[in-house]
Enzyme design. Structure first.
Site, PDB file in Angstrom:
ATOM      1  N   SER A  61      -6.875   3.202   5.876  1.00  0.00           N
ATOM      2  CA  SER A  61      -6.542   1.824   5.458  1.00  0.00           C
ATOM      3  C   SER A  61      -6.093   1.822   3.923  1.00  0.00           C
ATOM      4  O   SER A  61      -5.274   0.896   3.540  1.00  0.00           O
ATOM      5  CB  SER A  61      -7.870   0.934   5.435  1.00  0.00           C
ATOM      6  OG  SER A  61      -8.750   1.153   4.403  1.00  0.00           O
ATOM      7  N   PHE A  63     -15.317  -5.411  -0.074  1.00  0.00           N
ATOM      8  CA  PHE A  63     -16.250  -4.534  -0.242  1.00  0.00           C
ATOM      9  C   PHE A  63     -16.148  -3.708  -1.404  1.00  0.00           C
ATOM     10  O   PHE A  63     -17.519  -3.669  -1.877  1.00  0.00           O
ATOM     11  CB  PHE A  63     -16.331  -3.179   0.938  1.00  0.00           C
ATOM     12  CG  PHE A  63     -16.052  -4.161   2.358  1.00  0.00           C
ATOM     13  CD1 PHE A  63     -17.161  -5.100   2.727  1.00  0.00           C
ATOM     14  CD2 PHE A  63     -15.284  -3.599   2.972  1.00  0.00           C
ATOM     15  CE1 PHE A  63     -17.067  -5.721   3.876  1.00  0.00           C
ATOM     16  CE2 PHE A  63     -15.329  -4.076   4.644  1.00  0.00           C
ATOM     17  CZ  PHE A  63     -16.269  -5.105   4.881  1.00  0.00           C
ATOM     18  N   GLU A  70     -19.959   1.839  -1.287  1.00  0.00           N
ATOM     19  CA  GLU A  70     -19.053   1.338  -2.335  1.00  0.00           C
ATOM     20  C   GLU A  70     -19.866   1.671  -3.614  1.00  0.00           C
ATOM     21  O   GLU A  70     -19.072   1.903  -4.782  1.00  0.00           O
ATOM     22  CB  GLU A  70     -18.889   0.026  -2.112  1.00  0.00           C
ATOM     23  CG  GLU A  70     -17.734  -0.232  -1.096  1.00  0.00           C
ATOM     24  CD  GLU A  70     -18.245   0.046   0.425  1.00  0.00           C
ATOM     25  OE1 GLU A  70     -17.625   0.076   1.498  1.00  0.00           O
ATOM     26  OE2 GLU A  70     -19.767  -0.076   0.559  1.00  0.00           O
ATOM     27  N   ARG A 112       1.013  -1.142   0.163  1.00  0.00           N
ATOM     28  CA  ARG A 112       0.191  -0.034  -0.070  1.00  0.00           C
ATOM     29  C   ARG A 112       0.775   1.213  -0.111  1.00  0.00           C
ATOM     30  O   ARG A 112       0.646   2.252  -0.487  1.00  0.00           O
ATOM     31  CB  ARG A 112      -1.085   0.005   1.183  1.00  0.00           C
ATOM     32  CG  ARG A 112      -1.937  -1.145   1.451  1.00  0.00           C
ATOM     33  CD  ARG A 112      -2.845  -0.957   2.610  1.00  0.00           C
ATOM     34  NE  ARG A 112      -1.891  -1.088   3.570  1.00  0.00           N
ATOM     35  CZ  ARG A 112      -2.166  -1.285   5.046  1.00  0.00           C
ATOM     36  NH1 ARG A 112      -3.459  -0.802   5.214  1.00  0.00           N
ATOM     37  NH2 ARG A 112      -1.355  -1.461   5.816  1.00  0.00           N
ATOM     38  N   ARG A 171      -2.010  -5.559   1.818  1.00  0.00           N
ATOM     39  CA  ARG A 171      -1.474  -4.966   2.908  1.00  0.00           C
ATOM     40  C   ARG A 171      -0.460  -6.107   3.801  1.00  0.00           C
ATOM     41  O   ARG A 171       0.331  -5.654   4.915  1.00  0.00           O
ATOM     42  CB  ARG A 171      -2.617  -4.686   4.026  1.00  0.00           C
ATOM     43  CG  ARG A 171      -3.354  -5.721   4.796  1.00  0.00           C
ATOM     44  CD  ARG A 171      -4.487  -5.298   5.606  1.00  0.00           C
ATOM     45  NE  ARG A 171      -4.104  -4.386   6.653  1.00  0.00           N
ATOM     46  CZ  ARG A 171      -4.948  -3.539   7.253  1.00  0.00           C
ATOM     47  NH1 ARG A 171      -6.341  -3.214   6.752  1.00  0.00           N
ATOM     48  NH2 ARG A 171      -4.435  -2.835   8.013  1.00  0.00           N
TER      49      ARG A 171
END
Length: 318
Positions: free
Chosen positions: A41, A87, A62, A14, A171
């Site tokens: 995040s 999501f 979303e 990330r 991540r």
């Protein structure tokens, strides 16, 4: 390329994503970020500070997020739509299909914390079906980078590419792969280690584990080719056929065994170059547990990959 290794230390892909996005945004004012209340995040805090007018936070919505991204693209922007992959792809699949892929909108979808990165949060947060949902969609390029360098290159390539792209960004810390002549091209696989006894095809966080497995097999006199199939769509079919020429293929992915990398490779092998094959991944909904627990339980480890290769070779010899 051959005999790729890993450098010391582990890296969060990330960080590579946002650093590259910020650099590109300084050069191109069309680049904007759209998030679903996931600035933290997605690691986009610095982007928001540098470009406060080019960050759109739609909240936990979303479907709206993807629609906003499509609208921005239609207005001449280059939106990077970022959210947890579970999501982003699960809740907004219709918008990805209709507003982005079918419409060929110039939207860059960034599935953050993909796979089992949210291990302890359980099946609701595991994203092990995303590639199976997205791979059949016409017009949608799908990329699964293996390390920070490839993540950065994928972001650059996506920004330059005129059309919809999905980039699966983990991540989970991974080592950086050492490459003699690093080159990233959408639709091209990367042979990281040559071998002629068996081929291991992997992507994402499984690539460095595949390399470690090949190293372990080499100590036993088994020559294993390792192929990084980071571009899932379009698919490098020639690289798969070259792998099948070894006589045995193992695929390894942080995804369901149905419809992802293994499925894509199997489609090519079954129709063009049949050979013994093993698909390593997850069988279905997973229990709640740490990342390492889940990887160990389902054989997505150096030993598990090596054992799969040995099993195929034994089957071929029988």
């Amino acid at each position: 390329m051959s005999d790729a290794k890993t450098t010391a230390g582990l890296f969060d892909c990330r960080e590579a994503y946002v650093a590259t996005l910020e650099a590109l945004a300084h050069e191109d004012e069309r680049i904007v970020a759209v998030v679903n209340d996931s600035v933290g995040s997605s690691k986009l805090g610095k982007f928001r500070s540098a470009f406060p007018d080019r960050m759109i936070n739609v909240g936990i919505a979303e479907q709206a997020m993807v629609g906003v991204g499509a609208g921005l693209a239609n207005g001449g922007k280059i939106p990077f739509v970022s959210g947890a992959s579970c999501f982003l792809t699960g809740r907004a699949l219709e918008q990805i299909k209709a507003d982005v892929a079918y419409s060929q909108a110039n939207v860059k979808l960034c599935g953050i914390s993909s796979g089992i990165a949210y291990g302890e949060l359980g099946p609701t947060h595991h994203s092990i079906e995303d590639l199976a949902w997205l791979r059949p969609m016409a017009n949608l390029t799908v990329i699964v980078p293996s390390d920070p360098w490839e993540t950065s290159e994928a972001i650059k390539a996506a920004a330059a590419f005129n059309g919809p792209v999905f980039i699966r960004i983990s991540r989970m810390p991974v080592p950086a792969l050492e490459r003699a002549n690093p080159t990233f091209t959408i639709g091209k696989a990367e042979t990281l280690r040559e071998g002629d006894d068996v081929a291991i095809i992997a992507n994402g966080i499984m690539v460095h584990r595949a390399l470690d497995a090949a190293q372990a097999l080499a100590a036993e006199g088994i020559s294993a080719r390792v192929v990084n199939m980071s571009s899932l769509t379009p698919l490098d079919e020639q690289a798969i056929l070259d792998a099948a020429a070894t006589g045995a293929v193992v695929t390894v992915e942080e995804h369901s065994v149905k419809g992802g990398l293994g499925g894509a490779v199997a489609e090519v092998i079954a129709t063009q170059a049949p050979c013994p094959m093993r698909i390593l991944g997850f069988p279905g909904f997973l229990p709640t547990g740490s990342v390492e627990f889940l990887l160990e339980r389902y054989g997505l480890t150096t030993d598990g990959i090596a054992d799969a290769a040995r099993g195929l070779l034994a089957k071929r010899a029988a």
